[in-house]
Design a protein around this motif. Structure first.
Motif, PDB file in Angstrom:
ATOM      1  N   GLU A   1      -0.560  -7.849  -4.595  1.00 14.39           N
ATOM      2  CA  GLU A   1      -0.463  -7.509  -3.667  1.00 14.39           C
ATOM      3  C   GLU A   1      -0.496  -5.746  -4.397  1.00 14.39           C
ATOM      4  O   GLU A   1      -1.281  -4.662  -4.251  1.00 14.39           O
ATOM      5  CB  GLU A   1      -0.314  -7.584  -1.756  1.00 14.39           C
ATOM      6  CG  GLU A   1      -1.478  -6.024  -1.136  1.00 14.39           C
ATOM      7  CD  GLU A   1      -3.159  -6.379  -1.384  1.00 14.39           C
ATOM      8  OE1 GLU A   1      -3.237  -5.143  -0.739  1.00 14.39           O
ATOM      9  OE2 GLU A   1      -3.708  -7.201  -1.790  1.00 14.39           O
ATOM     10  N   PHE A   2       0.831  -5.645  -4.286  1.00  9.19           N
ATOM     11  CA  PHE A   2       0.911  -4.053  -4.615  1.00  9.19           C
ATOM     12  C   PHE A   2       0.424  -3.860  -6.617  1.00  9.19           C
ATOM     13  O   PHE A   2      -0.035  -3.091  -6.713  1.00  9.19           O
ATOM     14  CB  PHE A   2       2.516  -4.259  -5.530  1.00  9.19           C
ATOM     15  CG  PHE A   2       3.083  -3.212  -5.675  1.00  9.19           C
ATOM     16  CD1 PHE A   2       2.873  -1.594  -5.283  1.00  9.19           C
ATOM     17  CD2 PHE A   2       3.457  -2.894  -7.715  1.00  9.19           C
ATOM     18  CE1 PHE A   2       3.180  -0.573  -5.869  1.00  9.19           C
ATOM     19  CE2 PHE A   2       4.324  -1.570  -7.932  1.00  9.19           C
ATOM     20  CZ  PHE A   2       4.056  -0.566  -7.672  1.00  9.19           C
TER      21      PHE A   2
ATOM     22  N   LEU B   1      -5.063   0.679  -8.284  1.00 11.53           N
ATOM     23  CA  LEU B   1      -6.173   1.404  -7.044  1.00 11.53           C
ATOM     24  C   LEU B   1      -5.943   2.765  -7.004  1.00 11.53           C
ATOM     25  O   LEU B   1      -6.989   4.020  -7.679  1.00 11.53           O
ATOM     26  CB  LEU B   1      -6.932   0.566  -5.811  1.00 11.53           C
ATOM     27  CG  LEU B   1      -7.698  -0.780  -5.829  1.00 11.53           C
ATOM     28  CD1 LEU B   1      -8.059  -0.743  -4.777  1.00 11.53           C
ATOM     29  CD2 LEU B   1      -9.106  -0.172  -7.070  1.00 11.53           C
ATOM     30  N   ARG B   2      -4.475   3.206  -6.217  1.00 10.96           N
ATOM     31  CA  ARG B   2      -4.624   3.835  -6.298  1.00 10.96           C
ATOM     32  C   ARG B   2      -3.567   5.405  -7.951  1.00 10.96           C
ATOM     33  O   ARG B   2      -3.377   6.309  -8.052  1.00 10.96           O
ATOM     34  CB  ARG B   2      -3.148   4.397  -5.352  1.00 10.96           C
ATOM     35  CG  ARG B   2      -3.405   3.690  -3.830  1.00 10.96           C
ATOM     36  CD  ARG B   2      -2.928   3.810  -2.664  1.00 10.96           C
ATOM     37  NE  ARG B   2      -3.481   3.057  -1.543  1.00 10.96           N
ATOM     38  CZ  ARG B   2      -2.969   3.218  -0.472  1.00 10.96           C
ATOM     39  NH1 ARG B   2      -2.489   4.052   0.024  1.00 10.96           N
ATOM     40  NH2 ARG B   2      -3.800   2.219   0.882  1.00 10.96           N
TER      41      ARG B   2
ATOM     42  N   ARG C   1      -2.917  -5.112  -6.873  1.00 12.14           N
ATOM     43  CA  ARG C   1      -4.198  -4.511  -6.648  1.00 12.14           C
ATOM     44  C   ARG C   1      -3.714  -2.723  -6.564  1.00 12.14           C
ATOM     45  O   ARG C   1      -4.691  -1.878  -7.025  1.00 12.14           O
ATOM     46  CB  ARG C   1      -4.562  -5.198  -6.205  1.00 12.14           C
ATOM     47  CG  ARG C   1      -5.723  -5.464  -5.913  1.00 12.14           C
ATOM     48  CD  ARG C   1      -6.742  -5.957  -4.405  1.00 12.14           C
ATOM     49  NE  ARG C   1      -5.429  -6.074  -3.284  1.00 12.14           N
ATOM     50  CZ  ARG C   1      -6.449  -4.958  -3.052  1.00 12.14           C
ATOM     51  NH1 ARG C   1      -7.235  -4.492  -2.987  1.00 12.14           N
ATOM     52  NH2 ARG C   1      -5.984  -4.415  -1.121  1.00 12.14           N
ATOM     53  N   GLN C   2      -2.686  -2.869  -5.563  1.00 13.35           N
ATOM     54  CA  GLN C   2      -2.973  -1.467  -4.791  1.00 13.35           C
ATOM     55  C   GLN C   2      -2.902  -0.186  -5.658  1.00 13.35           C
ATOM     56  O   GLN C   2      -3.196   0.729  -5.662  1.00 13.35           O
ATOM     57  CB  GLN C   2      -2.044  -1.524  -3.756  1.00 13.35           C
ATOM     58  CG  GLN C   2      -2.358  -1.943  -2.702  1.00 13.35           C
ATOM     59  CD  GLN C   2      -3.401  -1.606  -1.563  1.00 13.35           C
ATOM     60  OE1 GLN C   2      -4.056  -0.123  -1.804  1.00 13.35           O
ATOM     61  NE2 GLN C   2      -3.785  -1.973  -0.754  1.00 13.35           N
TER      62      GLN C   2
ATOM     63  N   ALA D   1       0.553  -1.163   0.008  1.00 11.62           N
ATOM     64  CA  ALA D   1      -0.201   0.217   0.284  1.00 11.62           C
ATOM     65  C   ALA D   1       0.724   1.178   0.243  1.00 11.62           C
ATOM     66  O   ALA D   1       0.709   1.894  -0.964  1.00 11.62           O
ATOM     67  CB  ALA D   1      -1.025  -0.114   1.188  1.00 11.62           C
TER      68      ALA D   1
ATOM     69  N   ALA E   1       2.624   1.662  -3.089  1.00  8.72           N
ATOM     70  CA  ALA E   1       1.595   2.155  -4.342  1.00  8.72           C
ATOM     71  C   ALA E   1       1.373   3.714  -4.145  1.00  8.72           C
ATOM     72  O   ALA E   1       0.928   5.118  -4.458  1.00  8.72           O
ATOM     73  CB  ALA E   1      -0.093   1.520  -4.008  1.00  8.72           C
ATOM     74  N   GLU E   2       0.874   4.335  -2.469  1.00 12.25           N
ATOM     75  CA  GLU E   2       1.320   5.237  -2.500  1.00 12.25           C
ATOM     76  C   GLU E   2       2.649   6.610  -2.939  1.00 12.25           C
ATOM     77  O   GLU E   2       2.462   7.662  -3.237  1.00 12.25           O
ATOM     78  CB  GLU E   2       1.067   5.673  -0.960  1.00 12.25           C
ATOM     79  CG  GLU E   2       0.681   7.239  -0.521  1.00 12.25           C
ATOM     80  CD  GLU E   2      -0.001   8.329  -1.108  1.00 12.25           C
ATOM     81  OE1 GLU E   2       0.717   9.763  -1.707  1.00 12.25           O
ATOM     82  OE2 GLU E   2      -0.507   8.164  -1.045  1.00 12.25           O
TER      83      GLU E   2
END
Length: 258
Positions: free
Chosen positions: A228-229, A235-236, A231-232, A187, A190-191
């Motif tokens: 997961e990266f 989204l971001r 996916r994140q 997460a 991704a930020e």
């Protein structure tokens, strides 16, 4: 020829740009202290061939003296200011050309200019004492601009420190069941994409080494960060193309249009 990135596992990558071959944080061992390589064969001998090697910080899974010893004589190695004082074993590697740098320093190698940039991470040579050197990331500017983050957390001014880049090699995990502070998880990585706005990203520093005897302790921290990266990031930072590589796989990201 476009930039080509090969992920060998953990934080070890080869970046080929403008005829110059750059190797990041070489770690070729099957085992390091209590860590065992759980995925991917150790990198082949050709992985040790580079025009320049970038060492991001002093932790042994990033500054690994036996792996540096496999480099060809005369290879230039950039590492944080104070590293040779903090890691006396480097004195044995007399055939290598060590260049100590700090944030803001630039070094030209072949057709690539490499700039050291700030990272938010512990700079000690653990666990042997308080010796410190600044943790670094690097931006390689050739036909593309490629950011290798090393190990870092998010920090104020990250976008300004890194500058405009085409490709980001970002850590998204770790090597143990709990990820400490001053790291990026999926997460937070991704930020980071939203801050530095690359065209493409490659997740690294996950799914390679794991402590011996802890196979059943939070195994998702080992297996899932790459997916997961992806996916994140969708989204971001949906405008960033994420390339999740397997060990030893390569990609030529699309970087035209800047």
């Amino acid at each position: 020829m476009p930039v080509e990135i090969t992920w060998w596992g953990h934080a070890t990558c080869t970046v080929e740009d403008a005829g110059t071959r750059v190797l990041t944080d070489p770690l070729f061992a099957r085992r390091l202290a209590h860590l065992r390589r759980r995925r991917g064969a150790p990198p082949p001998p050709r992985a040790a061939h580079a025009d320049v090697v970038l060492v991001s910080h002093l932790h042994a899974d990033h500054l690994h003296v036996p792996s540096l010893a496999r480099l060809a004589p005369g290879t230039r190695v950039l590492l944080p200011r104070g590293a040779r004082r903090a890691v006396p074993a480097l004195r044995r590697l007399r055939s290598l050309r060590f260049v100590e740098v700090e944030p803001g320093a630039e070094v030209e190698v072949g057709n690539v200019v490499i700039k050291a940039v700030r990272a938010d991470h512990d700079g000690r040579r653990l666990p042997v004492g308080p010796q410190r050197a600044p943790a670094l990331g690097y931006v390689m500017a050739g036909e593309a601009r490629t950011y290798f983050a090393g190990d870092t957390g998010l920090f104020d001014g990250m976008a300004e420190a890194v500058g405009e880049v085409d490709v980001a090699l970002l850590p998204v995990g770790g090597w143990g069941p709990y990820l400490g502070s001053h790291h990026l998880d999926p997460a937070r990585a991704a930020e980071a994409l939203t801050r530095i706005a690359p065209r493409a990203a490659v997740p690294v520093h996950y799914g390679t080494y794991w402590p011996i005897g802890l196979d059943a302790v939070r195994p998702h921290e080992f297996h899932t960060p790459g997916d997961e990266f992806v996916r994140q990031a969708a989204l971001r930072a949906p405008g960033v193309t994420v390339h999740r590589l397997g060990h030893g796989e390569s990609v030529r990201p699309e970087v035209a249009g800047r």
